[in-house]
Motif scaffolding. Structure first.
Motif, PDB file in Angstrom:
ATOM      1  N   ARG A 134       0.817  -1.219   0.000  1.00 16.14           N
ATOM      2  CA  ARG A 134       0.000   0.000   0.000  1.00 16.14           C
ATOM      3  C   ARG A 134       0.852   1.271   0.000  1.00 16.14           C
ATOM      4  NH1 ARG A 134      -5.302   0.820  -1.428  1.00 16.14           N
ATOM      5  NH2 ARG A 134      -5.487   3.070  -1.221  1.00 16.14           N
ATOM      6  N   GLU A 185       0.899   4.708  -2.280  1.00 17.56           N
ATOM      7  CA  GLU A 185       0.766   6.082  -1.797  1.00 17.56           C
ATOM      8  C   GLU A 185       1.927   6.960  -2.276  1.00 17.56           C
ATOM      9  OE1 GLU A 185      -0.089   5.058   2.246  1.00 17.56           O
ATOM     10  OE2 GLU A 185      -2.132   4.549   1.612  1.00 17.56           O
ATOM     11  N   GLN A 191      -2.769  -5.519  -1.772  1.00 18.84           N
ATOM     12  CA  GLN A 191      -3.213  -4.469  -0.842  1.00 18.84           C
ATOM     13  C   GLN A 191      -3.811  -3.274  -1.571  1.00 18.84           C
ATOM     14  OE1 GLN A 191       0.094  -3.322   1.644  1.00 18.84           O
ATOM     15  NE2 GLN A 191       0.197  -5.294   2.701  1.00 18.84           N
ATOM     16  N   VAL A 192      -3.665  -3.272  -2.894  1.00 19.45           N
ATOM     17  CA  VAL A 192      -4.180  -2.150  -3.692  1.00 19.45           C
ATOM     18  C   VAL A 192      -5.085  -2.744  -4.767  1.00 19.45           C
ATOM     19  CG1 VAL A 192      -3.584  -0.152  -5.094  1.00 19.45           C
ATOM     20  CG2 VAL A 192      -1.980  -0.943  -3.344  1.00 19.45           C
ATOM     21  N   ASP A 214      -8.672   1.014  -7.231  1.00 22.64           N
ATOM     22  CA  ASP A 214      -7.914   2.125  -6.634  1.00 22.64           C
ATOM     23  C   ASP A 214      -6.856   2.643  -7.605  1.00 22.64           C
ATOM     24  OD1 ASP A 214      -9.369   2.013  -4.341  1.00 22.64           O
ATOM     25  OD2 ASP A 214      -7.799   1.097  -3.103  1.00 22.64           O
TER      26      ASP A 214
END
Ligand code: GDP
Ligand code: MG
Length: 187
Positions: A104, A108, A144-145, A149
């Motif tokens: 993640r 970001e 996790q993504v 997204d």
């Protein structure tokens, strides 16, 4: 070959074109797979251990849609996001910003790169295409993504979006680099 009207024309000399060049910068958090993707594109091989601090630029003569192009890839190795970025901003014809779908924080980190690059590119002529690239889809179990997204972030910045794996098939990695060349040609 028959050229209908050609016989009545004067001889036209077509200049010998040097192959066009396309400079691509690979950005993203450490460990996201920038070097693995670069090496895969250049050698068709997956190298699992690559010096994480090594930044280098590589060249490859490619044929994209039967037209030759010298693709140069700058595989960056920044540890703290988009600092000291002048060296690649003015050099690049296109940007690939990589994250790892199983991490993640690497996703970001892309936001900062996207901001830096899109602010720089605003109003540039020709525009430099930007690709957001989710790597390591072979790690689906540890994702996790979500793909949604990734797509949403790309939409926000008006860039292209792909998911890929540096350790699976070569052609899908090559496809991304070739799409970048096509985008640069369209500009
Ligand atoms: P960089 O710091 O962005 O250049 O990342 P590297 O290319 O050095 O890769 C970091 C780590 O992730 C290495 O251990 C690679 O073997 C691994 N890696 C890179 N791409 C993939 C991938 O597509 N799938 C998996 N499972 N591991 C990958
Ligand atoms: Mg690297």
């Amino acid at each position: 070959l028959m050229f209908g009207k050609a016989r009545t024309c004067n001889i036209v000399t077509v200049p010998e074109h040097e192959p066009s060049e396309c400079n691509i910068v690979i950005l993203g958090a450490m460990g996201s797979g920038k070097s693995a993707l670069t090496v895969k594109f250049l050698t068709k091989r997956f190298i699992s251990e690559y010096d994480p601090n090594l930044e280098d630029t590589y060249s490859s003569e490619e044929a994209v849609d039967q037209q030759p192009v010298l693709v140069k890839v700058m595989d960056t190795a920044d540890q703290d996001g988009p600092v000291n970025c002048e060296r690649y901003l003015s050099w690049a014809n296109a940007f690939i910003i990589v994250y790892s779908i199983d991490n993640r924080s690497s996703f970001e980190a892309c936001q900062q790169y996207l901001e830096t690059v899109t602010v720089y590119c605003k109003g540039l002529q020709p525009e430099a295409p930007v690709v957001l690239l989710g790597n390591k889809v072979d790690m689906e179990r540890y994702r996790q993504v979500s793909k949604a997204d990734g797509a949403a972030l790309a939409l926000r910045f008006g860039c292209l979006f792909f998911e890929v794996s540096a350790c699976l098939d070569f052609l899908s990695v090559q496809h991304i680099f070739h799409e970048v060349v096509r985008e640069v040609r369209r500009e």
